[in-house]
Structure formats: C-alpha cells, structure tokens
Motif scaffolding. Structure first.
Motif, PDB file in Angstrom:
ATOM      1  N   LYS A   5       0.861  -1.172   0.000  1.00 13.87           N
ATOM      2  CA  LYS A   5       0.000   0.000   0.000  1.00 13.87           C
ATOM      3  C   LYS A   5       0.909   1.238   0.000  1.00 13.87           C
ATOM      4  CE  LYS A   5      -4.094   1.639   2.198  1.00 13.87           C
ATOM      5  NZ  LYS A   5      -5.084   1.494   3.235  1.00 13.87           N
ATOM      6  N   THR A   6       0.615   2.154  -0.891  1.00 13.33           N
ATOM      7  CA  THR A   6       1.507   3.296  -1.051  1.00 13.33           C
ATOM      8  C   THR A   6       1.529   4.163   0.203  1.00 13.33           C
ATOM      9  OG1 THR A   6       1.971   5.235  -2.372  1.00 13.33           O
ATOM     10  CG2 THR A   6      -0.322   4.621  -2.181  1.00 13.33           C
ATOM     11  N   ASN A   7       2.663   4.832   0.445  1.00 12.84           N
ATOM     12  CA  ASN A   7       2.761   5.685   1.626  1.00 12.84           C
ATOM     13  C   ASN A   7       2.288   7.112   1.354  1.00 12.84           C
ATOM     14  OD1 ASN A   7       4.827   6.276  -0.076  1.00 12.84           O
ATOM     15  ND2 ASN A   7       6.487   5.859   1.368  1.00 12.84           N
ATOM     16  N   ILE A   8       1.811   7.338   0.131  1.00 19.75           N
ATOM     17  CA  ILE A   8       1.283   8.670  -0.197  1.00 19.75           C
ATOM     18  C   ILE A   8      -0.218   8.661   0.092  1.00 19.75           C
ATOM     19  CG2 ILE A   8       1.133  10.431  -2.009  1.00 19.75           C
ATOM     20  CD1 ILE A   8       3.962   9.357  -1.644  1.00 19.75           C
ATOM     21  N   PRO A   9      -0.707   9.584   0.903  1.00 19.06           N
ATOM     22  CA  PRO A   9      -2.158   9.606   1.163  1.00 19.06           C
ATOM     23  C   PRO A   9      -2.945   9.812  -0.132  1.00 19.06           C
ATOM     24  CG  PRO A   9      -0.980  11.237   2.507  1.00 19.06           C
ATOM     25  CD  PRO A   9       0.000  10.692   1.538  1.00 19.06           C
ATOM     26  N   PHE A  10      -4.072   9.124  -0.225  1.00 15.51           N
ATOM     27  CA  PHE A  10      -4.889   9.221  -1.435  1.00 15.51           C
ATOM     28  C   PHE A  10      -5.590  10.569  -1.460  1.00 15.51           C
ATOM     29  CE2 PHE A  10      -9.031   8.152  -3.579  1.00 15.51           C
ATOM     30  CZ  PHE A  10      -8.488   7.972  -4.842  1.00 15.51           C
ATOM     31  N   GLN A  16     -12.649  13.118 -10.298  1.00 14.58           N
ATOM     32  CA  GLN A  16     -11.914  11.939 -10.779  1.00 14.58           C
ATOM     33  C   GLN A  16     -12.765  10.679 -10.621  1.00 14.58           C
ATOM     34  OE1 GLN A  16      -8.397  12.655  -8.341  1.00 14.58           O
ATOM     35  NE2 GLN A  16      -7.119  12.706 -10.171  1.00 14.58           N
ATOM     36  N   GLU A  17     -13.451  10.607  -9.470  1.00  9.73           N
ATOM     37  CA  GLU A  17     -14.257   9.407  -9.226  1.00  9.73           C
ATOM     38  C   GLU A  17     -15.406   9.317 -10.223  1.00  9.73           C
ATOM     39  OE1 GLU A  17     -15.064   8.511  -5.116  1.00  9.73           O
ATOM     40  OE2 GLU A  17     -16.805   7.299  -5.670  1.00  9.73           O
ATOM     41  N   THR A  18     -16.026  10.451 -10.505  1.00  7.82           N
ATOM     42  CA  THR A  18     -17.110  10.467 -11.488  1.00  7.82           C
ATOM     43  C   THR A  18     -16.589  10.009 -12.853  1.00  7.82           C
ATOM     44  OG1 THR A  18     -18.005  12.353 -10.303  1.00  7.82           O
ATOM     45  CG2 THR A  18     -18.945  11.916 -12.475  1.00  7.82           C
ATOM     46  N   ALA A  19     -15.408  10.507 -13.211  1.00  5.32           N
ATOM     47  CA  ALA A  19     -14.825  10.135 -14.506  1.00  5.32           C
ATOM     48  C   ALA A  19     -14.525   8.638 -14.546  1.00  5.32           C
ATOM     49  CB  ALA A  19     -13.550  10.941 -14.750  1.00  5.32           C
ATOM     50  N   LEU A  48      -2.518   3.646  -9.681  1.00  3.45           N
ATOM     51  CA  LEU A  48      -3.638   2.767  -9.329  1.00  3.45           C
ATOM     52  C   LEU A  48      -3.584   2.347  -7.858  1.00  3.45           C
ATOM     53  CD1 LEU A  48      -3.498   0.469 -12.499  1.00  3.45           C
ATOM     54  CD2 LEU A  48      -5.137   2.315 -12.051  1.00  3.45           C
ATOM     55  N   PRO A  49      -3.909   3.258  -6.957  1.00  2.72           N
ATOM     56  CA  PRO A  49      -3.881   2.901  -5.535  1.00  2.72           C
ATOM     57  C   PRO A  49      -5.056   1.998  -5.168  1.00  2.72           C
ATOM     58  CG  PRO A  49      -4.792   5.079  -5.780  1.00  2.72           C
ATOM     59  CD  PRO A  49      -4.405   4.628  -7.163  1.00  2.72           C
ATOM     60  N   ILE A  50      -5.024   1.482  -3.949  1.00  3.26           N
ATOM     61  CA  ILE A  50      -6.055   0.528  -3.507  1.00  3.26           C
ATOM     62  C   ILE A  50      -7.449   1.139  -3.594  1.00  3.26           C
ATOM     63  CG2 ILE A  50      -5.827   1.137  -1.031  1.00  3.26           C
ATOM     64  CD1 ILE A  50      -6.238  -1.932  -0.485  1.00  3.26           C
ATOM     65  N   GLU A  51      -7.559   2.442  -3.333  1.00  2.00           N
ATOM     66  CA  GLU A  51      -8.875   3.090  -3.378  1.00  2.00           C
ATOM     67  C   GLU A  51      -9.476   2.994  -4.780  1.00  2.00           C
ATOM     68  OE1 GLU A  51      -6.125   4.413  -2.135  1.00  2.00           O
ATOM     69  OE2 GLU A  51      -6.535   4.887  -0.026  1.00  2.00           O
ATOM     70  N   VAL A  52      -8.617   3.187  -5.789  1.00  2.00           N
ATOM     71  CA  VAL A  52      -9.093   3.147  -7.183  1.00  2.00           C
ATOM     72  C   VAL A  52      -9.412   1.706  -7.585  1.00  2.00           C
ATOM     73  CG1 VAL A  52      -8.385   3.547  -9.576  1.00  2.00           C
ATOM     74  CG2 VAL A  52      -7.860   5.249  -7.818  1.00  2.00           C
ATOM     75  N   GLN A  53      -8.524   0.780  -7.224  1.00  2.00           N
ATOM     76  CA  GLN A  53      -8.768  -0.625  -7.586  1.00  2.00           C
ATOM     77  C   GLN A  53     -10.009  -1.176  -6.884  1.00  2.00           C
ATOM     78  OE1 GLN A  53      -5.460  -3.343  -7.837  1.00  2.00           O
ATOM     79  NE2 GLN A  53      -3.988  -1.703  -8.189  1.00  2.00           N
ATOM     80  N   THR A  54     -10.283  -0.677  -5.672  1.00  2.00           N
ATOM     81  CA  THR A  54     -11.484  -1.129  -4.959  1.00  2.00           C
ATOM     82  C   THR A  54     -12.750  -0.654  -5.671  1.00  2.00           C
ATOM     83  OG1 THR A  54     -10.265  -1.098  -2.887  1.00  2.00           O
ATOM     84  CG2 THR A  54     -12.646  -1.145  -2.708  1.00  2.00           C
TER      85      THR A  54
END
Lengths: 163, 582
Positions: A5-10, A16-19, A48-54
């Motif tokens: 899991k990346t150490n950069i906060p999402f 972006q989410e709508t797109a 592609l962080p976990i939030e996006v893949q989820t």
C-alpha cells in the motif's frame, strides 16, 4: 512481502471518481475489458492505488486480487504516483557495465524509496529504465527533462540538491 | 465426451479411448501414471509445470500430457530418455528455489515434489544456486500459514479459491522471477475476505500452505491433571481418518478412532453426532417458527463456519436468513460446559473441549465472539483430521491394529440423521426427517430423501410438510452457493429452506481432511467415495431420526425444556456480523 500500500495519502477528487465510474460503465460490459479500465483509471489518477482498484472491483465484480494481479503484471501500471520530479536511472547494458547499478542503489538509499515508488512528500519518484539511447554518456539518468551523463557516485547529492 | 473412439499407441501398447481424452487420462486408463504437479482436473488445466511432458511422434517438441488431447494413430512415449531427462531438469529447477526443510516439513512423506524428486533421483545438491527471493511466512490467519518459500507456483490453491469457492482472495502477483502467490496489495490473509475453508491447503502439492498446528496445546492439556479433557469427533472424521494411516479412501474407522483417542488419554471420547441431533431439533423448530410467524425465509443452514464467514463478507443482506443455531461443534461445547459438567460434578472452567474436525474454519469458529458459554469458549481447540492423525502417530499408537471401541456415555447415542451431516444434503435430509414427522405429525413411509443426496453442486427438491409445500435447495462449494444466492436475490428462485456447506461435497471433502495427492484426486471422486461410507453408516443405525433419539428426550426433559426455549437460546444460538467484501 512488505505491504505494498503506497505511503502517499490518497487525494482523489469527486471529479476523478465520477470520470472513473463513467469509464467503467462504458467498458465493463465487454469481455476482457479490465486492462482498458485500468488504463483509463491510470489516465485519470496517474496511478492505481487501492482506493481506485477497490472502486473498479465493486463496479465490475472482478475480485480485487485479480485486478491487483493484472496491475502488478504489466509494467505500464503503477501503484504509486509520480513525483513532482521523476528520476529515471538507466540500467541498460552500457550504463550497467559503467556501474549504474551502484548508482541506482545510492539514489534509492538517499531518497528511501525503491524502483516505482515515490517519496512521502510527493517530490521525487524513482524508476529504473532501460536504454535511453545515450550510451555515449553512460552512466546516465534523467530528472524530468534534464539529462545527466558520465556520472560519478558523489554527484548524486549535488543533483538531488538542485530540486 | 464423444462416442467416437480414438486408437493410438502408448509405449508401443495399443490403446483405444474416447475422442477428447487427454494423453494423461489415456495413459492412466492402461495403468501408466504420468507425473503432474500443476494439473488439477477441471479447475487447473494450465499445462504450466512441464512435469507431465511426453514424446509424441511427429511433434516438434515434448507436449504437456495433461492438456494434450489424443489423436488417431498417435504414437506416444511416456518414459523415453528424452522425457525423463526433461522432467529431471524441471524438477532440479523447481527445487533450486524451494526451501528445503524436508526433515521437519509438515508434508514430508506426503509431498508431491518430494515424491517426484525421489522417483527421478533428484538430489538436493546445489546445481542452480543463485539469487532467491525470500518471503515472510504469513501466519496472520487463525487457521493456516503460508510459506511462499516452499511454493512451486502450480496455482492449484488459486484455482481452488477462485473456481470452487469464488472467494478469490489469493492470486498471482508480480511477474517473472518475482511472481508469487499473495493477496491484493500484499495484505496478510487475516486482512482479506478469506473464509478459512482450507481448500487451498488440501490441494497444495508441497508444504507451502498448511493448517496452524495446535497439537501442542492439546498435548499440554492432556498432561494437566487439573483439566477434564474431552474430545468430540465430527460425523465425517470417522470416514477419513483412516487415510492418514494408508487405509483406502472411504474406510469407516469409527471404532479404531475411538480406541485411539482413548489411548491418547482423553477423559471422555464423545461423538459430535449427538450435537448434530441437537442442531436438528433446534433448527427444525426454528424453521417452523419462521414459517408460522412470517419470519425471514428462505432459512439457510449455519453449520458450516466457512459458509457463514462467506455470507458475512459477500452476502451480508442474507444474514437474517441464516439460522441462528450454532454449529454442532459449538453446541457440543456449550452442553459439555453446562449440563455435562453439572452431571459430572466438575467446574465448567476445568472442562477442556477438543474438536476433531474435517475443517480449518472450525479453528476460526471457536474464536467467534458469540461462541461463548458465559465467560467460557464453547470449544478450546479445534483440530483437523490431519492433526489428529499426527497425534496418533506421534503417540506410537498402531492405528490399524486397534480393536473397535464404542463412544463414552452420556453422548454415545446418536442417530443416522446425525452421521449424514458430513455430506452435502445431509443436514437437509436430517432436518426433513424431523420436520415432516414432528410438524406435520405424519409417519414417514421412508426416511430416505434421495433427491437431496449426491455430489452435484446444486440440488433442488419440493416436499410436502403437512399442509405446506416446501421448496428446498442444497448447495456445496461456495461458487455454487454464490449462484444460488444470486438467483434468490434476483427473485428468479423461491425457496423455503437452503442448506449450504462451504466445501464442495460437504465436510467429507473439507479443508481439514487428509491430503490426497493430485494423482489420486484427479482420478478418484473423494466426495463420492467418502459420502457413500456415511450413508452406509446411516443405513445401519437403529435410530435414524433425531427426534427419536432417547438422549434428545433426556436432555430436553432434564435441562433445556423445549427446542427454542430461553435456555436453548442462551446456549445453542448465536448471531452474525457484516464483514468487509474485500
């Protein structure tokens, strides 16, 4: 295996989410569309962080692990954002025999990140690349558009200090 | 498979097999076993490991026998010098990245890689020493450990997790030399929606995945004079434990198992079957209550902890449909630490309950929040059939030479209804035997509900219970459960009662059962052979309906009151919670 899991906060935005959801809606009916969806997602977020893949998993019903397996198989996909300054260190044959491996390790130690990762402040990202066609300047690295050649170990800090 | 026959030669012998047969199957039909590592029939036919290569005349290179179909006039050599050399080289390469811990490895003696290395005379000299990836052992889950340093990347575990179970929490990550089996974002197993079913364990060819061994805890308890240590054995363990001692698949070893447990020093050797009867009393009553009072239907069985966890992760909207009954294992523990302790005059705190279970999810189940009697856990340790086998071996008990002995009182009486709990359809059939007679007052002309028997993944039937017409469905394997729940959710199917068991075929094929190598799995239907043994046992029982068990009458008269009473609810029922989907 360390948790990837990346150490950069999402910091994804509602736009972006709508797109992303629109892109998934458009593509998900087609068989084998996962790679296309991942490409679009990476265009939108840059990685592609976990939030996006989820979100992709929830929308398509494809298990998260399967998506992660595809994302880590292809070199084109990144789990980490690109930094403000993208360092590409050439590990092609000519650079490698000129000691680029040690050079890469030194940068990696200095920044505390591995290949494909980004520093927590989002400033630098590091990547090992293959030949960039400047073998005469080996060993060579680029920082965004700037090219540095015929490098020596002690130049690492000087280069990083410029940014 | 087509009717058309194909004629070919294998090692110069004439062979005739139906069109579509693979070289592997054709060779097996004439008594030649071609070695395999990655091949698992129907779910992992990927031809990746290259151990099964054979020479086919006219082919440019060796072919993978597991996926290559036979052709007319084909001439095949399965053990030519070229073939043997290729297999040996492949084994040497696999071994070069394998953590060689063969003396103490849990799979030593039962490891498919070890067997092949031995057969091909591959020693563990360091022909191909070089850089190796080192992986941390994942021991985060309560039921199992994964050591990727012993993984040969056959992907059989992934196939079991995805194709049979549709749980899909493991897969192949990264590529090339870095390829490894893992969870999304390299999370630990305890952080993902793993249901603890253990199907990955029983298909693993090596010691890369195995249950968390808890035998030491049991040895310690047995040696503690202040503890009253009792064991309960699940319905299916009696028809699989013999496999740990080289006995044929499906052998019923109930008598020897009881004798062995007594020799291990347990203070009481009891049968979970008693608690299966109790489950039926409670569950049949709960079903009737739901029908009468307009409660949530379809009601779904809750005996299988792998299924229950799957429901909590993947179908939380079906939690109200789950029967609130604890599983037989937990009911046994609750009664042992109340009624039994009282009868024996023992402080419940000193009663130590061990389960001998076909299941790795039982290890998760004993730690569920709700599985508690007052401040005690119902069951202290749930051992798999494999762990029990190991204890018997370690104690030097000559299992196959033991006499047949009977379970101890007070839990020795059980019924045929209880013993079939171990196979898919068994809980449904047991419930129907009771529901029809008790609810409708009809004497059953026959106790056999054959429509819900058999190894198919999904079975449906309609029965009359008094004035009610009851649609039932039975599913085993979580991919099948998913299909059934989706059809209920969409309104396509209407059932009143659904039985779901987490593992394909039910507990007889559970994740805690003895490991059979793929060479056996691919050619023997373990589900069918083991289940047949349970139905045979049912046929031979004097009492075949739970409500006719004298012990049930006694326990309700003396202790519980009525099925569904407040006391029964306090001890025998539980609740569930929604869990994350990923």
């Amino acid at each position: 295996m360390a948790n990837k899991k990346t150490n950069i906060p999402f910091s994804g935005t509602a736009e972006q989410e709508t797109a992303l959801r629109a892109a998934i809606g458009e593509l998900k009916g087609e068989k084998g569309s996962l790679i296309a969806i991942l490409q679009r997602a990476q265009e939108i977020y840059g990685y592609l962080p976990i939030e996006v893949q989820t979100i992709i998993s929830d929308e398509t019903g494809i298990p998260l692990e399967e998506i992660y397996g595809v994302a880590t198989f292809y070199a084109q996909f990144s789990l980490n954002p690109k930094g403000q300054y993208q360092i590409s260190c050439c590990l092609g044959t000519a650079c490698y025999v000129k000691g680029a491996g040690d050079f890469f390790d030194k940068i990696s130690d200095e920044l505390g990140i591995g290949s494909g990762e980004c520093t927590p402040d989002g400033k630098f990202s590091l990547e090992a690349c293959r030949c960039i066609g400047a073998c005469g300047l080996a060993p060579v690295l680029t920082v965004n558009e700037d090219v540095y050649g015929r490098l020596t170990q002690d130049e690492v800090n000087q280069i990083l200090a410029k940014y | 498979m087509s009717d058309k026959m194909i004629n070919l030669k294998i090692n110069n012998n004439d062979v005739s097999v139906p069109e579509g047969t693979t070289i592997l199957e054709a060779a097996r039909s004439v008594g030649i076993e071609i070695p395999t590592l990655c091949y698992l029939k129907e779910i992992n036919e990927i031809g990746a490991c290259r151990i099964c290569v054979v020479e086919v005349k006219g082919q440019r290179s060796l072919v993978a026998a597991c996926v290559f179909p036979v052709g007319e006039g084909m001439e095949i050599q399965t053990a030519s010098p070229l073939v043997l050399k290729s297999r040996k080289l492949t084994l040497e390469l696999i071994l070069s990245t394998h953590k060689r811990e063969c003396l103490s490895c849990v799979r030593s003696g039962n490891c498919e890689l070890q067997r092949l290395c031995n057969e091909f005379k591959v020693d563990d000299e360091s022909y191909y020493d070089g850089f190796n990836n080192e992986y941390e052992v994942d021991d985060s889950a309560v039921h199992m450990q994964r050591d990727n340093n012993k993984c040969i990347l056959c992907r059989r575990c992934v196939a079991a997790c995805c194709a049979w179970q549709s749980v899909s929490v493991i897969g192949t990550n990264d590529r090339g030399f870095d390829t490894h089996i893992g969870c999304a974002f390299e999370k630990d197993l305890s952080e993902v929606a793993c249901v603890s079913c253990g199907q990955c364990i029983v298909v693993c060819p090596t010691g890369a995945i195995h249950e968390k061994d808890q035998t030491d805890e049991v040895w310690e308890a047995l040696a503690d004079p202040s503890k009253h240590v009792i064991v309960q054995t699940s319905p299916s363990t009696r028809v699989t434990l013999g496999e740990c001692f080289g006995m044929p698949v499906g052998t019923n070893v109930q008598g020897k198992m009881v004798a062995a447990l007594r020799r291990l020093g347990f203070d009481g050797v009891y049968d979970t079957d008693f608690a299966a009867d109790l489950t039926i009393m409670e569950e049949a009553h709960e079903f009737v209550e739901r029908v009468k009072t307009g409660g949530t239907l379809p009601m779904i069985t809750s005996c299988s902890p792998g299924w229950v966890k799957f429901c909590e992760h993947q179908y939380p909207d079906f939690i109200p449909n789950l029967s609130t009954c604890k599983s037989p294992q937990q009911m046994f523990g609750a009664i042992a630490k109340s009624w039994y302790a009282e009868k024996k005059g023992i402080d419940p705190k000193d009663v130590y309950v061990v389960g001998a279970m076909p299941c790795t999810a039982k290890k998760f189940e004993v730690g569920r929040d709700a599985a508690e009697t007052w401040t005690q856990v119902d069951v202290d340790v749930a051992l798999t059939t494999r762990e029990l086998g190991r204890m018997i071996q370690r104690a030097g008990i000559l299992f196959t030479e033991l006499p047949d002995e009977d379970f101890d009182n007070p839990f020795e009486e059980s019924t045929g209804a209880a013993v079939i709990f171990g196979a898919t359809g068994g809980v449904m059939e047991a419930a129907l035997r009771t529901a029809v007679e008790v609810i409708a007052g009809d004497e059953l002309p026959s106790v056999d509900f054959t429509e819900v028997r058999g190894t198919q993944g999904i079975k449906e039937a309609t029965y009359s219970v008094g004035e009610l017409t009851v649609n039932v469905c039975v599913a085993s394997g979580l991919a099948n459960a998913r299909q059934v729940l989706d059809s209920v959710r969409s309104g396509e199917k209407q059932y009143h009662f659904i039985e779901i068991m987490g593992c394909p075929g039910g507990c007889i094929n559970g994740g805690g059962q003895p490991v059979q190598p793929a060479a056996v799995r691919n050619f023997v239907d373990l589900k069918k052979v083991r289940a047949a043994s349970l139905y045979e046992a049912d046929k031979g029982m004097a009492v075949r309906k739970s409500h006719e068990s004298p012990l049930m009458k006694l326990i309700y008269d003396e202790f519980l009151g009525e099925p569904g009473s407040p006391k029964a609810h306090e001890l025998l029922h539980t609740h569930y919670k929604k869990r994350s989907r990923h």
